[in-house]
Design an enzyme around this catalytic site. Structure first.
Site, mmCIF file in Angstrom:
data_model
loop_
_atom_site.group_PDB
_atom_site.id
_atom_site.type_symbol
_atom_site.label_atom_id
_atom_site.label_comp_id
_atom_site.label_asym_id
_atom_site.label_seq_id
_atom_site.Cartn_x
_atom_site.Cartn_y
_atom_site.Cartn_z
ATOM 1 N N ASP B 14 0.779 -1.073 0.051
ATOM 2 C CA ASP B 14 -0.119 -0.093 0.053
ATOM 3 C C ASP B 14 0.888 1.342 -0.042
ATOM 4 O O ASP B 14 2.156 1.107 0.464
ATOM 5 C CB ASP B 14 -0.793 -0.085 1.197
ATOM 6 C CG ASP B 14 -1.720 1.261 1.376
ATOM 7 O OD1 ASP B 14 -2.443 1.708 0.065
ATOM 8 O OD2 ASP B 14 -1.928 2.027 2.383
ATOM 9 N N SER B 15 0.326 2.219 -0.296
ATOM 10 C CA SER B 15 0.864 3.675 -0.214
ATOM 11 C C SER B 15 1.195 3.836 1.139
ATOM 12 O O SER B 15 2.230 4.993 1.445
ATOM 13 C CB SER B 15 0.112 4.864 -0.789
ATOM 14 O OG SER B 15 -0.894 4.758 -0.308
ATOM 15 N N TYR B 46 -0.319 8.323 -2.938
ATOM 16 C CA TYR B 46 -0.173 7.922 -4.283
ATOM 17 C C TYR B 46 -1.206 8.897 -5.116
ATOM 18 O O TYR B 46 -1.093 9.105 -6.325
ATOM 19 C CB TYR B 46 -0.314 6.568 -4.424
ATOM 20 C CG TYR B 46 0.847 5.685 -4.200
ATOM 21 C CD1 TYR B 46 2.120 6.286 -3.645
ATOM 22 C CD2 TYR B 46 0.965 4.411 -4.636
ATOM 23 C CE1 TYR B 46 3.200 5.362 -3.143
ATOM 24 C CE2 TYR B 46 1.994 3.514 -4.021
ATOM 25 C CZ TYR B 46 3.099 3.999 -3.686
ATOM 26 O OH TYR B 46 4.244 3.307 -3.259
ATOM 27 N N GLY B 47 -2.331 9.169 -4.568
ATOM 28 C CA GLY B 47 -3.667 9.590 -5.244
ATOM 29 C C GLY B 47 -3.093 10.738 -6.322
ATOM 30 O O GLY B 47 -3.438 10.672 -7.482
ATOM 31 N N CYS B 77 -4.218 -0.851 -2.426
ATOM 32 C CA CYS B 77 -4.413 0.578 -2.359
ATOM 33 C C CYS B 77 -4.970 0.645 -3.892
ATOM 34 O O CYS B 77 -4.698 0.149 -4.834
ATOM 35 C CB CYS B 77 -2.855 1.053 -2.738
ATOM 36 S SG CYS B 77 -2.584 2.465 -3.264
ATOM 37 N N ASN B 78 -6.227 1.689 -3.880
ATOM 38 C CA ASN B 78 -6.872 1.607 -5.008
ATOM 39 C C ASN B 78 -6.186 2.285 -6.044
ATOM 40 O O ASN B 78 -6.365 1.948 -7.115
ATOM 41 C CB ASN B 78 -8.373 2.680 -4.662
ATOM 42 C CG ASN B 78 -9.492 1.450 -3.866
ATOM 43 O OD1 ASN B 78 -10.170 1.020 -4.752
ATOM 44 N ND2 ASN B 78 -9.044 1.576 -2.572
ATOM 45 N N THR B 79 -5.433 3.320 -5.779
ATOM 46 C CA THR B 79 -4.543 3.920 -6.552
ATOM 47 C C THR B 79 -3.811 3.040 -7.532
ATOM 48 O O THR B 79 -3.699 3.050 -8.594
ATOM 49 C CB THR B 79 -3.910 5.180 -6.361
ATOM 50 O OG1 THR B 79 -4.770 5.960 -5.294
ATOM 51 C CG2 THR B 79 -3.559 6.202 -7.187
ATOM 52 N N GLU B 156 -6.204 9.439 8.205
ATOM 53 C CA GLU B 156 -4.864 9.347 8.728
ATOM 54 C C GLU B 156 -4.302 10.288 9.660
ATOM 55 O O GLU B 156 -3.642 9.994 10.478
ATOM 56 C CB GLU B 156 -4.064 10.068 7.361
ATOM 57 C CG GLU B 156 -3.945 9.173 6.118
ATOM 58 C CD GLU B 156 -2.754 8.303 6.062
ATOM 59 O OE1 GLU B 156 -1.755 8.531 6.701
ATOM 60 O OE2 GLU B 156 -2.702 7.489 4.985
ATOM 61 N N CYS B 188 -11.831 3.258 -1.131
ATOM 62 C CA CYS B 188 -10.538 3.592 -0.529
ATOM 63 C C CYS B 188 -10.406 2.810 0.728
ATOM 64 O O CYS B 188 -11.225 2.567 1.345
ATOM 65 C CB CYS B 188 -10.584 4.921 -0.130
ATOM 66 S SG CYS B 188 -8.982 5.692 0.640
ATOM 67 N N THR B 189 -9.238 2.344 0.908
ATOM 68 C CA THR B 189 -8.932 1.462 1.947
ATOM 69 C C THR B 189 -8.966 2.165 3.525
ATOM 70 O O THR B 189 -9.002 1.411 4.325
ATOM 71 C CB THR B 189 -7.593 0.980 1.728
ATOM 72 O OG1 THR B 189 -6.591 1.741 1.700
ATOM 73 C CG2 THR B 189 -7.394 -0.149 0.728
ATOM 74 N N HIS B 190 -8.917 3.596 3.456
ATOM 75 C CA HIS B 190 -9.105 4.208 4.657
ATOM 76 C C HIS B 190 -10.417 4.304 4.994
ATOM 77 O O HIS B 190 -10.864 4.251 6.316
ATOM 78 C CB HIS B 190 -8.759 5.512 4.426
ATOM 79 C CG HIS B 190 -7.342 5.787 4.166
ATOM 80 N ND1 HIS B 190 -6.396 5.442 3.117
ATOM 81 C CD2 HIS B 190 -6.173 6.394 5.230
ATOM 82 C CE1 HIS B 190 -5.432 5.857 3.279
ATOM 83 N NE2 HIS B 190 -5.215 6.241 4.639
#
Lengths: 280, 280
Positions: B14-15, B46-47, B77-79, B156, B188-190
């Site tokens: 992941d980023s 990364y977005g 990570c979606n991006t 975050e 989004c993983t968040h």
């Protein structure tokens, strides 16, 4: 065997009509896929039979379906899954899915306290196939199993539309009243037609897992990862060893669409295929 | 490359910390599996980066993880999924899962009216990766997409515990107020850390899909079908390019357990691996 093609078909087999709930979910979630469905209505139910007999019947159906270009096979019957899944997987080079593992996996996904109920036919519950599938994935779950022998016949007879259906469901689930569980697996392909009633009886804090939905979703995953999703649907085909008219009527009720049903007489398992297949 | 072994590890990249929601679900649903997690916190997010830069970073992380015996890789990570999934799949011989397809597939499973919402970072929404994944599976869905640039930073910064979190979520989702939808994908993983608040804002008739849960379930399916489920967990390992202490603190909060975090300096992509890898 050659690698299957994207536009090859999905074979679905069941002891009768129950697997139509799985077929319906495949149609809904994967509308570009083509299904060849086999319901062994003449010899239904499989539940009370010996495991070796169920295995024999399952392989007879597979021999029939193998004349078509299959890219995947769904054993859409809990009893046949419990009896034959491993052997079928060992023999076939295409992906073979049963209905037990997807339900077990989905229950693990949604449970919050690891307390899982399973209902099914006597054969399925006696086989302990769900307990095994759950334990293979997760070492610390509490599993409550309950045979509900009245529920599949209720659906087969069309009684799930009747006013007494709630009562039958409530009676069948009584032994679960004092059990702690947050998730209930419908371990019989007939039960999705009773899902609303079962949900009412169990209460909204219990999450209901339909193997039909989950099996279709797993098929989607497997086809996707093998690069085998179809581009264009062809005509579905439905085969039965029983009465095609009765089958067509139930299929119309459950699937919400009219289907052509072809009658098939299965050969003895060792009979050369070519002579006997097209009887209907 | 040799066939992986059952007790090889799951690589998750992941980023930054967002993919920990996916790692947590893998731990919960597959408690016998061992995870090696890589969070590129130094270069997060990364977005806003170009797709080619994200691809480059992703392959740098993969080169690092490849020193370990991997049996599967999750791009959590979606991006990075949108930017690199196909290329990574083409290169690696082990199963590679992104977070987009599992979320799309689950949305198709649960939707009743084919009206699906997607929220994510600006990068993910701009890539139209969910629209594409949904359309690849199903030809007749209505998809509403919405970038929610305030939500990942809220998480975050630990703000998802704060009293103003509901307000931030409600404000972010305002454009969805007049949209018809029965299913919402958290793209989004968040966002799983905001799932309850998002559910409150959307109302209980909208089903919330967590890519984290669904990706872990698909990993379970894939490992199962490849005969690669683990028998015995070893120690998870966590690597970060950023501050290990900060990472460990967030991991403790999100995973509910204390983890050891190892600091890594990634080499330039063409630098020989042996010289630079173990820095932390």
């Amino acid at each position: 065997m050659n690698r299957p093609e994207n536009d090859d078909v999905i074979g679905i087999l069941d002891s009768g009509v129950g697997g139509l709930t799985v077929a319906k979910e495949v149609m809904r979630q994967l509308p570009r896929e083509t299904i060849y469905y086999f319901g062994d209505t003449l010899r239904c139910p499989y539940g009370p039979r010996t495991m070796s007999e169920v295995r024999k019947f399952t392989f007879e159906i597979i021999r029939f379906l193998q004349q078509f270009p299959l890219k995947a096979l769904l054993i859409a019957c809990n009893t046949a899954t419990a009896a034959a899944l491993e052997e079928v997987r060992n023999e076939l080079s295409i992906p073979v899915l049963g209905v037990i593992e997807p339900g077990a996996r989905a229950a693990i996904k949604v449970t919050r306290h690891g307390q899982i109920g399973v209902i099914g036919t006597q054969g399925t519950i006696k086989s302990k196939a769900y307990e095994k599938a759950l334990a293979d994935l997760h070492p610390s779950l509490t599993v409550h199993s309950l045979a509900c022998p009245t529920l599949a016949p209720l659906v087969e007879s069309g009684g799930h539309h009747s006013p007494r259906a709630f009562e039958v469901v409530a009676e069948a689930l009584k032994p679960f009243q004092d059990k702690q569980m947050d998730t209930l697996i419908l371990g019989c392909t007939h039960y999705p037609l009773l899902a609303d009633l079962i949900g009412q009886v169990m209460g909204e804090e219990v999450k209901i897992i339909s193997s039909a939905e989950e099996t279709a979703a797993e098929l989607s995953t497997i086809l996707h990862h093998q690069g085998l999703l179809a581009q264009k649907k062809k005509f579905h085909r439905f085969f039965t060893t029983g009465c095609p008219e009765t089958f067509a009527q139930i299929a119309k009720d459950w699937l919400g669409q009219t289907v052509q049903v072809e009658k098939v007489e299965l050969p003895m398992i060792n009979t050369p295929l070519a002579q006997k297949f097209f009887v209907g």
